[in-house]
Design an enzyme around this catalytic site. Structure first.
Site, PDB file in Angstrom:
ATOM      1  N   ALA A 106       0.796  -1.232  -0.108  1.00 24.20           N
ATOM      2  CA  ALA A 106       0.162  -0.299   0.010  1.00 24.20           C
ATOM      3  C   ALA A 106       0.935   1.223   0.181  1.00 24.20           C
ATOM      4  CB  ALA A 106      -0.993  -0.247   1.334  1.00 24.20           C
ATOM      5  N   GLY A 107       1.935   1.206  -0.770  1.00 18.59           N
ATOM      6  CA  GLY A 107       2.778   2.444  -0.841  1.00 18.59           C
ATOM      7  C   GLY A 107       2.482   3.574  -2.074  1.00 18.59           C
ATOM      8  N   CYS A 116      13.312   5.686  -7.542  1.00 20.83           N
ATOM      9  CA  CYS A 116      13.382   4.782  -8.682  1.00 20.83           C
ATOM     10  C   CYS A 116      14.644   4.950  -9.514  1.00 20.83           C
ATOM     11  CB  CYS A 116      12.076   4.589  -9.414  1.00 20.83           C
ATOM     12  SG  CYS A 116      10.744   3.976  -8.406  1.00 20.83           S
ATOM     13  N   LEU A 145      12.606  -0.500 -16.773  1.00 22.06           N
ATOM     14  CA  LEU A 145      14.058  -0.216 -16.397  1.00 22.06           C
ATOM     15  C   LEU A 145      14.417   0.708 -17.447  1.00 22.06           C
ATOM     16  CD1 LEU A 145      15.987  -3.259 -15.155  1.00 22.06           C
ATOM     17  CD2 LEU A 145      14.973  -1.318 -13.879  1.00 22.06           C
ATOM     18  N   THR A 146      14.313   0.493 -18.777  1.00 22.98           N
ATOM     19  CA  THR A 146      14.698   1.173 -19.955  1.00 22.98           C
ATOM     20  C   THR A 146      14.157   2.566 -19.881  1.00 22.98           C
ATOM     21  OG1 THR A 146      14.811  -0.713 -21.307  1.00 22.98           O
ATOM     22  CG2 THR A 146      14.907   1.277 -22.492  1.00 22.98           C
ATOM     23  N   VAL A 185       2.857   3.363  -4.963  1.00 26.21           N
ATOM     24  CA  VAL A 185       2.339   3.026  -6.366  1.00 26.21           C
ATOM     25  C   VAL A 185       0.883   2.127  -6.111  1.00 26.21           C
ATOM     26  CG1 VAL A 185       2.735   1.248  -8.120  1.00 26.21           C
ATOM     27  CG2 VAL A 185       4.562   2.818  -7.735  1.00 26.21           C
ATOM     28  N   GLY A 197      20.282  17.715  -9.248  1.00 28.19           N
ATOM     29  CA  GLY A 197      20.264  16.486  -9.409  1.00 28.19           C
ATOM     30  C   GLY A 197      18.899  15.916  -9.112  1.00 28.19           C
ATOM     31  N   PHE A 198      18.815  14.617  -9.845  1.00 35.98           N
ATOM     32  CA  PHE A 198      17.477  14.010  -9.739  1.00 35.98           C
ATOM     33  C   PHE A 198      17.539  12.981  -8.447  1.00 35.98           C
ATOM     34  CE2 PHE A 198      20.059  11.000 -12.531  1.00 35.98           C
ATOM     35  CZ  PHE A 198      19.916   9.863 -11.760  1.00 35.98           C
TER      36      PHE A 198
HETATM   37  N1  LIG Z   1       7.143   5.321  -6.326  1.00 38.03           N
HETATM   38  C1  LIG Z   1       7.216   5.470  -7.675  1.00 38.03           C
HETATM   39  O1  LIG Z   1       6.786   6.462  -8.248  1.00 38.03           O
HETATM   40  C2  LIG Z   1       7.087   4.197  -8.507  1.00 38.03           C
HETATM   41  C3  LIG Z   1       7.651   3.073  -7.971  1.00 38.03           C
HETATM   42  N2  LIG Z   1       7.515   2.046  -8.785  1.00 38.03           N
HETATM   43  C4  LIG Z   1       8.052   0.690  -8.262  1.00 38.03           C
HETATM   44  O2  LIG Z   1       6.840   0.219  -7.367  1.00 38.03           O
HETATM   45  C5  LIG Z   1       7.346  -0.565  -6.488  1.00 38.03           C
HETATM   46  C6  LIG Z   1       6.654  -0.132  -5.253  1.00 38.03           C
HETATM   47  O3  LIG Z   1       7.137   1.135  -5.004  1.00 38.03           O
HETATM   48  P1  LIG Z   1       6.539   2.207  -3.884  1.00 38.03           P
HETATM   49  O4  LIG Z   1       5.300   2.042  -3.936  1.00 38.03           O
HETATM   50  O5  LIG Z   1       7.098   3.644  -4.107  1.00 38.03           O
HETATM   51  O6  LIG Z   1       6.984   1.594  -2.345  1.00 38.03           O
HETATM   52  P2  LIG Z   1       6.599   1.799  -0.884  1.00 38.03           P
HETATM   53  O7  LIG Z   1       7.773   1.584  -0.198  1.00 38.03           O
HETATM   54  O8  LIG Z   1       6.026   3.034  -0.864  1.00 38.03           O
HETATM   55  O9  LIG Z   1       5.471   0.554  -0.777  1.00 38.03           O
HETATM   56  C7  LIG Z   1       5.626  -0.764  -0.707  1.00 38.03           C
HETATM   57  C8  LIG Z   1       4.963  -1.295   0.414  1.00 38.03           C
HETATM   58  O10 LIG Z   1       4.964  -2.591   0.248  1.00 38.03           O
HETATM   59  C9  LIG Z   1       4.897  -3.100   1.685  1.00 38.03           C
HETATM   60  N3  LIG Z   1       5.311  -4.721   1.654  1.00 38.03           N
HETATM   61  C10 LIG Z   1       6.497  -4.917   1.397  1.00 38.03           C
HETATM   62  N4  LIG Z   1       6.612  -6.426   1.588  1.00 38.03           N
HETATM   63  C11 LIG Z   1       5.414  -6.799   1.919  1.00 38.03           C
HETATM   64  C12 LIG Z   1       4.871  -8.053   2.102  1.00 38.03           C
HETATM   65  N5  LIG Z   1       5.343  -9.267   2.093  1.00 38.03           N
HETATM   66  N6  LIG Z   1       3.557  -8.124   2.313  1.00 38.03           N
HETATM   67  C13 LIG Z   1       2.650  -6.940   2.352  1.00 38.03           C
HETATM   68  N7  LIG Z   1       3.033  -5.776   2.105  1.00 38.03           N
HETATM   69  C14 LIG Z   1       4.675  -5.617   1.910  1.00 38.03           C
HETATM   70  C15 LIG Z   1       5.622  -2.244   2.446  1.00 38.03           C
HETATM   71  O11 LIG Z   1       5.009  -2.396   3.822  1.00 38.03           O
HETATM   72  C16 LIG Z   1       5.349  -0.817   1.799  1.00 38.03           C
HETATM   73  O12 LIG Z   1       4.114  -0.398   2.302  1.00 38.03           O
HETATM   74  C17 LIG Z   1       8.881  -0.698  -6.365  1.00 38.03           C
HETATM   75  O13 LIG Z   1       9.212  -1.738  -7.221  1.00 38.03           O
HETATM   76  C18 LIG Z   1       9.188   0.591  -7.320  1.00 38.03           C
HETATM   77  O14 LIG Z   1      10.070   0.750  -7.916  1.00 38.03           O
HETATM   78  C19 LIG Z   1       7.136   2.104 -10.066  1.00 38.03           C
HETATM   79  C20 LIG Z   1       6.598   3.281 -10.591  1.00 38.03           C
HETATM   80  C21 LIG Z   1       6.647   4.525  -9.761  1.00 38.03           C
HETATM   81  O1  LIG Z   2       9.552   4.240 -11.686  1.00 31.00           O
HETATM   82  C1  LIG Z   2       9.441   5.234 -10.981  1.00 31.00           C
HETATM   83  O2  LIG Z   2       9.476   5.370  -9.741  1.00 31.00           O
HETATM   84  C2  LIG Z   2       8.933   6.584 -11.851  1.00 31.00           C
HETATM   85  O3  LIG Z   2      10.326   7.496 -11.832  1.00 31.00           O
HETATM   86  C3  LIG Z   2       9.932   8.606 -12.319  1.00 31.00           C
HETATM   87  O4  LIG Z   2       9.116   9.228 -11.419  1.00 31.00           O
HETATM   88  P1  LIG Z   2       9.628  10.390 -10.389  1.00 31.00           P
HETATM   89  O5  LIG Z   2      10.769   9.478  -9.675  1.00 31.00           O
HETATM   90  O6  LIG Z   2       8.179   9.891  -9.275  1.00 31.00           O
HETATM   91  O7  LIG Z   2       9.429  11.665 -10.582  1.00 31.00           O
HETATM   92  P2  LIG Z   2      10.353  12.520 -11.942  1.00 31.00           P
HETATM   93  O8  LIG Z   2       9.252  13.372 -12.214  1.00 31.00           O
HETATM   94  O9  LIG Z   2      10.717  11.524 -12.874  1.00 31.00           O
HETATM   95  O10 LIG Z   2      11.482  13.238 -11.444  1.00 31.00           O
HETATM   96  C4  LIG Z   2      12.569  12.376 -10.812  1.00 31.00           C
HETATM   97  C5  LIG Z   2      13.754  13.478 -10.393  1.00 31.00           C
HETATM   98  O11 LIG Z   2      14.268  14.157 -11.467  1.00 31.00           O
HETATM   99  C6  LIG Z   2      14.328  15.403 -11.397  1.00 31.00           C
HETATM  100  N1  LIG Z   2      13.883  16.062 -12.600  1.00 31.00           N
HETATM  101  C7  LIG Z   2      13.036  15.862 -13.372  1.00 31.00           C
HETATM  102  C8  LIG Z   2      12.917  16.533 -14.669  1.00 31.00           C
HETATM  103  C9  LIG Z   2      13.782  17.506 -15.115  1.00 31.00           C
HETATM  104  O12 LIG Z   2      13.754  17.962 -16.318  1.00 31.00           O
HETATM  105  N2  LIG Z   2      14.662  17.638 -14.241  1.00 31.00           N
HETATM  106  C10 LIG Z   2      15.021  17.054 -13.097  1.00 31.00           C
HETATM  107  O13 LIG Z   2      16.018  17.343 -12.298  1.00 31.00           O
HETATM  108  C11 LIG Z   2      13.053  15.656 -10.497  1.00 31.00           C
HETATM  109  O14 LIG Z   2      13.215  16.837  -9.921  1.00 31.00           O
HETATM  110  C12 LIG Z   2      13.277  14.642  -9.466  1.00 31.00           C
HETATM  111  O15 LIG Z   2      14.176  14.623  -8.423  1.00 31.00           O
HETATM  112  C13 LIG Z   2       9.401   8.473 -13.817  1.00 31.00           C
HETATM  113  O16 LIG Z   2       9.000   9.801 -14.207  1.00 31.00           O
HETATM  114  C14 LIG Z   2       8.217   7.858 -13.796  1.00 31.00           C
HETATM  115  O17 LIG Z   2       7.738   7.394 -15.049  1.00 31.00           O
HETATM  116  C15 LIG Z   2       8.558   6.490 -13.108  1.00 31.00           C
HETATM  117  O18 LIG Z   2       7.118   5.647 -13.088  1.00 31.00           O
END
Ligand SMILES: NC(=O)C1=CN([C@@H]2O[C@H](COP(=O)(O)OP(=O)(O)OC[C@H]3O[C@@H](n4cnc5c(N)ncnc54)[C@H](O)[C@@H]3O)[C@@H](O)[C@H]2O)C=CC1
Ligand SMILES: O=C(O)[C@H]1O[C@H](OP(=O)(O)OP(=O)(O)OC[C@H]2O[C@@H](n3ccc(=O)[nH]c3=O)[C@H](O)[C@@H]2O)[C@H](O)[C@@H](O)[C@@H]1O
Length: 465
Positions: free
Chosen positions: A11-12, A277, A222-223, A14, A272-273
């Protein structure tokens, strides 16, 4: 196959927003989000929608509409798995901090635990969906675990990576550029793909739903992140050359971005970013390339990370040099701590590294961020283990007001691009600062010409002046 019951594990950032939108758009499907973290689930169930654990513009409204109708948050993972026809795995996949691949590979222990729990609990056939970002070929490991239960239950594994960005998650989910679904090329695999396509088709136009084989889908995630991060590192590399040569990176960005082959997005120079992720996913890509013996491929992508480290360090170095080569005992105000605006997430935020560098120079830091809470800021610093947590608390203060935060400080550093920073009474801030009063704009958002008129000495990332 008609999906009636969805379970999402995790429930994070995503799992929460993604499933809230699925529930809102598909009132005929029951969606249950489960997590081992009981306090997180309690926060999702909070009656006060401003207290949800994830801050995203518009999310409170969607949760408010669907929660209790067909959207549920629970800690009873077994029950939710048992009832579901489709299970999303949306758990965290951080960089490994131990053993083989330490500091590079993705730590898949949470995913494996999920798969084992699904295998143990399931009594009926299920579609298991990889929502987490995973290394290419993870589906085969999950398949292996699921197929060795010996209880006759059949599983189909799909890859459905999430492309939302924090801060714009709701808009990204409601109106995605594309939805990617990878699955087996067998008949059963294609049926599972169709079942998930039908869920998204409730609100996403069919032509934006792309189906591929499972490996292409895993690797595309990843790409995509590697390409996006590479653009930021590329423009940041040029920002330093702009500062030396008198060019202005904001003008250069605009000039190249108008070339339709390059495009204008993701060309904002920054300190910096950050985020949970980009770094983790690129390191993972580098590690995967290395495991296949592709060292040149690995080196190519690793440079994106090295450039990012450089960008953070050169920002703090510049503050020290400009403040007459010492910041010891000087107060520096940070505007922003989150890794980008409109989120309360601070994972890998550049502010953390910049603060750590300055604290090592004995600076006193005062932080103001509109959405990040004090405990989070201290936890981020303590995690680095550079100094004791007592020292971190003695040297860094957190303030809930920008004017108090900037009182009597020598310099202001903008670390996050929050819109409200542009609207402050900068004359008032100037009047109460030490002189000369410096501003270091790490996001290029302030009108430095106007600030200079007030009397500030300004540095804007990527601008020679
Ligand atoms: N944060 C983002 O913007 C994005 C993240 N992702 C990917 O999505 C995945 C999740 O990312 P977030 O939501 O940011 O992580 P998060 O750390 O916010 O949430 C993950 C949740 O999973 C729970 N969890 C872990 N193991 C568990 C288990 N065995 N059973 C039940 N709950 C469990 C944790 O307690 C935590 O609340 C990662 O692989 C990340 O790379 C993909 C796109 C965007
Ligand atoms: O896999 C993921 O977690 C996600 O990672 C990024 O999303 P996010 O990290 O939430 O935010 P971004 O908007 O991509 O920004 C990332 C970092 O780059 C920086 N950034 C972004 C754009 C830019 O022009 N310059 C710059 O410094 C932002 O400030 C930030 O620190 C991707 O944009 C999403 O498509 C992807 O799903």
């Amino acid at each position: 196959m008609n999906i009636k019951n969805i379970c999402c594990i995790g429930a994070g950032y995503v799992g929460g927003p993604t499933m809230a939108v699925v529930a809102q758009k598909c009132p005929h499907i029951k969606v249950t989000i489960v997590d081992i973290n009981a306090s997180r689930i309690a926060a999702w169930n909070n009656q006060d929608l401003s207290k949800l654990p994830v801050f995203e513009p518009g999310l409170d409204k969607i949760v408010g509409e669907a929660r209790g109708r067909n959207l549920f948050f629970s800690t009873d993972i077994d029950q939710a798995i048992d009832e579901a026809d489709m299970i999303f795995m949306s758990v965290n996949t951080p960089t490994k901090t131990y053993g083989k691949g330490k500091g590079m590979a993705a730590d898949l222990k949470y995913i494996e635990l999920c798969a084992r729990q699904i295998a143990r609990v399931s009594k009926s056939d299920k579609i298991v969906v990889e929502k987490s970002t995973l290394p290419v070929r993870t589906a085969s490991a999950i398949k292996n675990i699921l197929e060795h239960t010996g209880n006759g239950v059949k599983f189909q594994i799909l890859s459905n990576p999430e492309f939302l960005a924090e801060g714009t998650a709701v808009q990204d989910l409601l109106n995605p550029d594309r939805v990617l679904i990878g699955g087996d090329t067998t008949d059963a695999g294609q049926k599972a793909i169709q079942a998930l396509v039908d869920v998204y088709a409730n609100w996403v136009p069919k032509e934006r739903i792309l189906t591929t084989n499972v490996w292409s889908s895993e690797l595309s995630k990843l790409t995509a992140n590697a390409f996006l991060a590479q653009r930021v590192s590329s423009i940041n590399a040029l920002s330093q050359l702009c500062e030396k040569s008198g060019a202005d990176v904001h003008e250069v960005s605009k000039a190249i971005g108008m070339d339709s082959r390059i495009g204008s997005k993701f060309l904002k120079a920054s300190v910096g970013f950050g985020g949970s992720c980009f770094q983790k996913d690129i390191l993972n890509l580098v590690y995967i390339a290395k495991t296949y013996g592709l060292n040149e491929v690995a080196d190519y992508w690793e440079q994106v990370i090295l450039m990012n480290e450089h960008q953070k360090n050169r920002f703090s170095d510049n503050i020290v040099t400009t403040l007459y080569n010492t910041v010891s005992g000087k107060k520096i105000t940070f505007l922003g701590w989150a890794f980008k605006k409109d989120t309360n997430d601070t994972r890998e935020s550049p502010a953390i590294q910049v603060a750590d560098n300055l604290l090592s120079e004995r600076a006193h830091i005062s932080v103001y961020d509109p959405k990040v809470v004090e405990e989070r800021i201290y936890a981020d610093l303590d995690y680095l283990n550079t100094r004791s947590s007592e020292e971190n608390r003695a040297l860094l203060q957190v303030s809930n007001d920008p004017y108090t935060a900037s009182k009597a400080s020598h310099a202001i550093a903008v670390l996050t691009e929050w819109d409200e920073f542009k609207t402050y009474d900068w004359q008032k801030i100037y009047d109460q600062m030490q002189k000369p009063a410096f501003v270091f704009d790490g996001r290029g958002i302030l009108d430095t010409k106007a600030l200079e008129k007030i009397g500030f000495v300004c540095y804007k990332i990527g601008s020679g002046s």
